[in-house]
Scaffold this active site. Structure first.
Site, PDB file in Angstrom:
ATOM      1  N   ALA A 138     -19.280  52.669  18.296  1.00  0.00           N
ATOM      2  CA  ALA A 138     -19.814  52.007  17.234  1.00  0.00           C
ATOM      3  C   ALA A 138     -19.624  50.490  17.076  1.00  0.00           C
ATOM      4  O   ALA A 138     -20.497  49.684  16.925  1.00  0.00           O
ATOM      5  CB  ALA A 138     -19.298  52.444  15.955  1.00  0.00           C
ATOM      6  N   TYR A 139     -18.431  49.996  17.693  1.00  0.00           N
ATOM      7  CA  TYR A 139     -17.886  48.692  17.733  1.00  0.00           C
ATOM      8  C   TYR A 139     -18.815  47.890  19.063  1.00  0.00           C
ATOM      9  O   TYR A 139     -19.287  46.921  18.825  1.00  0.00           O
ATOM     10  CB  TYR A 139     -16.553  48.624  18.320  1.00  0.00           C
ATOM     11  CG  TYR A 139     -15.819  47.055  18.830  1.00  0.00           C
ATOM     12  CD1 TYR A 139     -15.851  46.080  18.002  1.00  0.00           C
ATOM     13  CD2 TYR A 139     -15.754  46.959  20.254  1.00  0.00           C
ATOM     14  CE1 TYR A 139     -15.282  45.100  18.520  1.00  0.00           C
ATOM     15  CE2 TYR A 139     -15.439  45.726  20.636  1.00  0.00           C
ATOM     16  CZ  TYR A 139     -15.138  44.722  19.638  1.00  0.00           C
ATOM     17  OH  TYR A 139     -14.533  43.594  20.256  1.00  0.00           O
ATOM     18  N   LEU A 140     -19.062  48.852  20.052  1.00  0.00           N
ATOM     19  CA  LEU A 140     -19.724  48.081  21.294  1.00  0.00           C
ATOM     20  C   LEU A 140     -21.175  48.050  20.668  1.00  0.00           C
ATOM     21  O   LEU A 140     -22.069  46.898  21.013  1.00  0.00           O
ATOM     22  CB  LEU A 140     -19.812  48.908  22.563  1.00  0.00           C
ATOM     23  CG  LEU A 140     -18.195  48.966  23.145  1.00  0.00           C
ATOM     24  CD1 LEU A 140     -18.283  49.928  24.331  1.00  0.00           C
ATOM     25  CD2 LEU A 140     -17.811  47.707  23.696  1.00  0.00           C
TER      26      LEU A 140
END
Length: 218
Positions: free
Chosen positions: A129-131
């Site tokens: 999700a961060y990437l």
């Protein structure tokens, strides 16, 4: 030079503030928590309390008025869920870009991450999700023809003392780590190197001193 840094209390941001203020630059840091203001003052920066998750473009543009550069160094943090990664890592970066355009600030640096990809399928859901959020932010910034943007994608961040020696490339570099000290020093060098506008750069520790590594990009 006056630089406004989003995520002004972050570990990279505080280091960047110290470096810029030490050389006599004017620097402001955007923070959400007023209790962090003294830490920014200690780093030589002007604290500006402004929550990028609720601020308007006009709110942010007012802070950017008269600045020479904007740096997005904010992040929702490791303990945040997917929704906040979108509202901070993606949406706040886009908001800062919108505000920079409105305020007439062309130079825009964004601290991203190696592996950032709006369509990441990384196996760990939280990091994926961060990437994805970082990748979507990068894509949105790179579409701005009105900004002299540079996307910086460091590898794994450490709190080891900086070495001043890096591997910095507009192409792919092998995964590795990089002290936050050196990321901040590279950001200073990029601010001083307008020829790096329009580049997406990967950064890890290496054998080349920072000044030379940035000069080789031009």
């Amino acid at each position: 030079m006056r630089t406004v840094i989003a995520g002004g209390h972050g570990q990279i941001a505080l280091r960047l503030e110290r470096l810029l203020s030490a050389r006599g630059d004017s620097v402001a840091g955007l923070i959400r928590n007023p209790a962090q203001a003294d830490d920014l003052r200690g780093a030589g920066a002007e604290p500006v309390v402004l929550d990028l998750e609720s601020a308007t473009v006009d709110d942010v543009a007012a802070v950017l008025a008269g600045a020479d550069a904007a740096v997005f160094a904010a992040g929702a943090g490791a303990g945040s869920g997917p929704d906040r990664k979108q509202t901070v890592d993606r949406d706040a970066a886009v908001l800062l870009a919108d505000a920079a355009e409105r305020a007439g600030v062309r130079r825009y640096l964004i601290v991203s991450s190696m592996g950032a990809d709006a369509h990441s399928t990384f196996k760990e859901p939280g990091f994926a999700a961060y990437l994805r959020a970082k990748g979507a932010a990068d894509d949105a910034i790179r579409a701005r023809t009105s900004l002299d943007w540079t996307v910086l994608r460091p590898g794994g961040l450490t709190n080891d003392p900086g070495t001043g020696r890096v591997r910095l490339s507009a192409g792919h570099v092998d995964r590795g780590s990089i002290p936050r000290d050196d990321v901040a020093a590279v950001l200073v060098a990029l601010l001083d190197a307008p020829a790096t506008a329009g580049l997406t750069l990967e950064l890890v520790s290496g054998d080349t001193d920072i000044a030379t590594a940035v000069a080789q990009l031009a």
